[in-house]
Design a protein around this motif. Structure first.
Motif, PDB file in Angstrom:
ATOM      1  N   LEU A 191       0.827  -1.204   0.000  1.00  0.00           N
ATOM      2  CA  LEU A 191       0.000   0.000   0.000  1.00  0.00           C
ATOM      3  C   LEU A 191       0.861   1.255   0.000  1.00  0.00           C
ATOM      4  O   LEU A 191       1.929   1.297   0.617  1.00  0.00           O
ATOM      5  CB  LEU A 191      -0.907   0.026   1.234  1.00  0.00           C
ATOM      6  CG  LEU A 191      -1.926  -1.107   1.395  1.00  0.00           C
ATOM      7  CD1 LEU A 191      -2.729  -0.889   2.675  1.00  0.00           C
ATOM      8  CD2 LEU A 191      -2.839  -1.216   0.194  1.00  0.00           C
ATOM      9  N   SER A 192       0.385   2.277  -0.686  1.00  0.00           N
ATOM     10  CA  SER A 192       1.082   3.560  -0.667  1.00  0.00           C
ATOM     11  C   SER A 192       0.862   4.227   0.684  1.00  0.00           C
ATOM     12  O   SER A 192      -0.004   3.816   1.474  1.00  0.00           O
ATOM     13  CB  SER A 192       0.550   4.469  -1.777  1.00  0.00           C
ATOM     14  OG  SER A 192      -0.800   4.851  -1.500  1.00  0.00           O
TER      15      SER A 192
ATOM     16  N   GLU B  13      -2.689   5.383   0.946  1.00  0.00           N
ATOM     17  CA  GLU B  13      -3.621   4.259   1.108  1.00  0.00           C
ATOM     18  C   GLU B  13      -3.594   3.739   2.538  1.00  0.00           C
ATOM     19  O   GLU B  13      -4.643   3.433   3.117  1.00  0.00           O
ATOM     20  CB  GLU B  13      -3.282   3.147   0.115  1.00  0.00           C
ATOM     21  CG  GLU B  13      -3.648   3.490  -1.321  1.00  0.00           C
ATOM     22  CD  GLU B  13      -3.006   2.571  -2.337  1.00  0.00           C
ATOM     23  OE1 GLU B  13      -3.394   2.639  -3.515  1.00  0.00           O
ATOM     24  OE2 GLU B  13      -2.106   1.775  -1.960  1.00  0.00           O
ATOM     25  N   ARG B  14      -2.402   3.652   3.123  1.00  0.00           N
ATOM     26  CA  ARG B  14      -2.298   3.200   4.514  1.00  0.00           C
ATOM     27  C   ARG B  14      -2.959   4.215   5.453  1.00  0.00           C
ATOM     28  O   ARG B  14      -3.616   3.851   6.427  1.00  0.00           O
ATOM     29  CB  ARG B  14      -0.830   3.002   4.905  1.00  0.00           C
ATOM     30  CG  ARG B  14      -0.157   1.824   4.227  1.00  0.00           C
ATOM     31  CD  ARG B  14       1.302   1.707   4.668  1.00  0.00           C
ATOM     32  NE  ARG B  14       1.422   1.345   6.065  1.00  0.00           N
ATOM     33  CZ  ARG B  14       1.507   0.097   6.511  1.00  0.00           C
ATOM     34  NH1 ARG B  14       1.479  -0.921   5.673  1.00  0.00           N
ATOM     35  NH2 ARG B  14       1.621  -0.142   7.799  1.00  0.00           N
TER      36      ARG B  14
ATOM     37  N   ALA C 164      -6.637   3.774   5.149  1.00  0.00           N
ATOM     38  CA  ALA C 164      -7.019   2.521   5.795  1.00  0.00           C
ATOM     39  C   ALA C 164      -7.111   2.707   7.308  1.00  0.00           C
ATOM     40  O   ALA C 164      -8.065   2.254   7.948  1.00  0.00           O
ATOM     41  CB  ALA C 164      -6.016   1.422   5.453  1.00  0.00           C
TER      42      ALA C 164
ATOM     43  N   HIS D 174      -8.877   5.866  -3.605  1.00  0.00           N
ATOM     44  CA  HIS D 174      -7.834   5.236  -2.778  1.00  0.00           C
ATOM     45  C   HIS D 174      -8.395   4.029  -2.028  1.00  0.00           C
ATOM     46  O   HIS D 174      -7.717   2.994  -1.897  1.00  0.00           O
ATOM     47  CB  HIS D 174      -7.266   6.241  -1.776  1.00  0.00           C
ATOM     48  CG  HIS D 174      -6.284   7.192  -2.366  1.00  0.00           C
ATOM     49  ND1 HIS D 174      -5.158   6.782  -3.044  1.00  0.00           N
ATOM     50  CD2 HIS D 174      -6.252   8.548  -2.370  1.00  0.00           C
ATOM     51  CE1 HIS D 174      -4.469   7.835  -3.440  1.00  0.00           C
ATOM     52  NE2 HIS D 174      -5.113   8.927  -3.043  1.00  0.00           N
ATOM     53  N   LYS D 175      -9.629   4.157  -1.546  1.00  0.00           N
ATOM     54  CA  LYS D 175     -10.255   3.045  -0.830  1.00  0.00           C
ATOM     55  C   LYS D 175     -10.417   1.844  -1.756  1.00  0.00           C
ATOM     56  O   LYS D 175     -10.112   0.701  -1.380  1.00  0.00           O
ATOM     57  CB  LYS D 175     -11.610   3.472  -0.272  1.00  0.00           C
ATOM     58  CG  LYS D 175     -12.336   2.371   0.495  1.00  0.00           C
ATOM     59  CD  LYS D 175     -13.679   2.845   1.033  1.00  0.00           C
ATOM     60  CE  LYS D 175     -14.432   1.720   1.728  1.00  0.00           C
ATOM     61  NZ  LYS D 175     -15.759   2.164   2.227  1.00  0.00           N
TER      62      LYS D 175
ATOM     63  N   ASN E 213      -8.694   1.190  -4.406  1.00  0.00           N
ATOM     64  CA  ASN E 213      -7.365   0.665  -4.740  1.00  0.00           C
ATOM     65  C   ASN E 213      -6.802  -0.201  -3.618  1.00  0.00           C
ATOM     66  O   ASN E 213      -6.227  -1.267  -3.868  1.00  0.00           O
ATOM     67  CB  ASN E 213      -6.398   1.814  -5.030  1.00  0.00           C
ATOM     68  CG  ASN E 213      -6.680   2.504  -6.353  1.00  0.00           C
ATOM     69  OD1 ASN E 213      -7.365   1.943  -7.214  1.00  0.00           O
ATOM     70  ND2 ASN E 213      -6.176   3.709  -6.512  1.00  0.00           N
ATOM     71  N   LEU E 214      -6.961   0.250  -2.373  1.00  0.00           N
ATOM     72  CA  LEU E 214      -6.389  -0.530  -1.264  1.00  0.00           C
ATOM     73  C   LEU E 214      -7.166  -1.831  -1.051  1.00  0.00           C
ATOM     74  O   LEU E 214      -6.574  -2.862  -0.722  1.00  0.00           O
ATOM     75  CB  LEU E 214      -6.308   0.308   0.018  1.00  0.00           C
ATOM     76  CG  LEU E 214      -7.547   0.653   0.813  1.00  0.00           C
ATOM     77  CD1 LEU E 214      -7.845  -0.410   1.865  1.00  0.00           C
ATOM     78  CD2 LEU E 214      -7.364   2.002   1.516  1.00  0.00           C
TER      79      LEU E 214
ATOM     80  N   LYS F  65      -5.801  -4.121  -3.777  1.00  0.00           N
ATOM     81  CA  LYS F  65      -4.456  -4.602  -3.466  1.00  0.00           C
ATOM     82  C   LYS F  65      -4.475  -5.680  -2.385  1.00  0.00           C
ATOM     83  O   LYS F  65      -3.713  -6.651  -2.445  1.00  0.00           O
ATOM     84  CB  LYS F  65      -3.560  -3.434  -3.014  1.00  0.00           C
ATOM     85  CG  LYS F  65      -3.089  -2.523  -4.129  1.00  0.00           C
ATOM     86  CD  LYS F  65      -2.147  -1.454  -3.587  1.00  0.00           C
ATOM     87  CE  LYS F  65      -1.628  -0.549  -4.689  1.00  0.00           C
ATOM     88  NZ  LYS F  65      -0.690   0.486  -4.168  1.00  0.00           N
TER      89      LYS F  65
END
Length: 214
Positions: free
Chosen positions: A151-152, A155-156, A159, A185-186, A188-189, A192
């Motif tokens: 995670l970028s 993103e972290r 989260a 972003h949500k 994407n995470l 991932k």
């Protein structure tokens, strides 16, 4: 003759594991622990060849459990035996020092294969997770990165805010960005991490937390 520690807070699981172990290792010596604290205590009292450990055992509940067990016995082998989804957690625990990971949904035959593989000084993962891990290594140029570590920073950050109960709109205000940016972003995470809901996100982050108080 092998000595095995079964660490799980459910008595029916400990009983079932003990029955299975004796079916293919008749002379095995088995000890039980219903809490992580008791598991550590037993490791101080006697030597074990293998610890069969549930992720969610009271007093443990994160990857730091592995190093704490092996601090008591450096050559201890550890098989994670959990209801947590293997594809999400297996490699995280393997990289933390576990010798194998097995789902509680596994067949009796696979349980036997996992235990025997580890006792023979080999690592154990299901065929599916091995293939998935190999695919990630090949596609990433030869390295494996645990899902959370991929995670970028943003993103972290999102989260962690989601885990505190913040809504998408609240996070947008906190980070001073558009709601659509947070939603992207949500998405994407979640992609991932290969998860579908907040319950999975919560359990995944909880398992990856190390006890920094030690």
């Amino acid at each position: 003759m092998f000595s095995i520690l079964v660490a799980d807070d459910h008595s029916i699981v400990r009983h079932g594991v003990q029955h299975l172990l004796k079916s293919f290792l008749p002379s095995v010596i088995i000890s039980e622990a219903e809490t992580f604290k008791k598991a550590l205590y037993l490791l101080e009292q006697q030597r074990f060849d293998l610890a069969i450990l549930d992720i969610h055992i009271p007093g443990g509940d994160n990857v730091a459990m592995i190093s704490k067990l092996q601090a008591k016995q450096a050559d201890l082998k550890v098989l994670i035996f959990s209801s947590y989804e293997e594809r999400l957690y297996a490699m995280t625990f393997m990289q933390a020092g576990a010798d194998g990971y097995l789902s509680k949904d596994a067949s009796n035959q696979e349980f036997e294969r996992a235990v025997k593989t580890i006792l023979a000084n080999h690592k154990y993962l299901s065929k599916h997770v091995k293939e998935e891990s190999l695919h990630q290594v090949m596609s990433s140029g030869g390295t494996y990165t645990p899902a959370i570590q991929s995670l970028s920073k943003r993103e972290r950050e999102i989260a962690q805010l989601l885990l505190t109960g913040k809504s998408t709109s609240e996070i947008a205000i906190i980070l001073n960005v558009h709601i659509s940016t947070v939603s992207t972003h949500k998405s994407n995470l979640f992609e991932k991490l290969n998860i579908q809901n907040m319950l999975q996100l919560s359990s995944l982050f909880k398992v990856n937390q190390r006890d920094e108080s030690e």
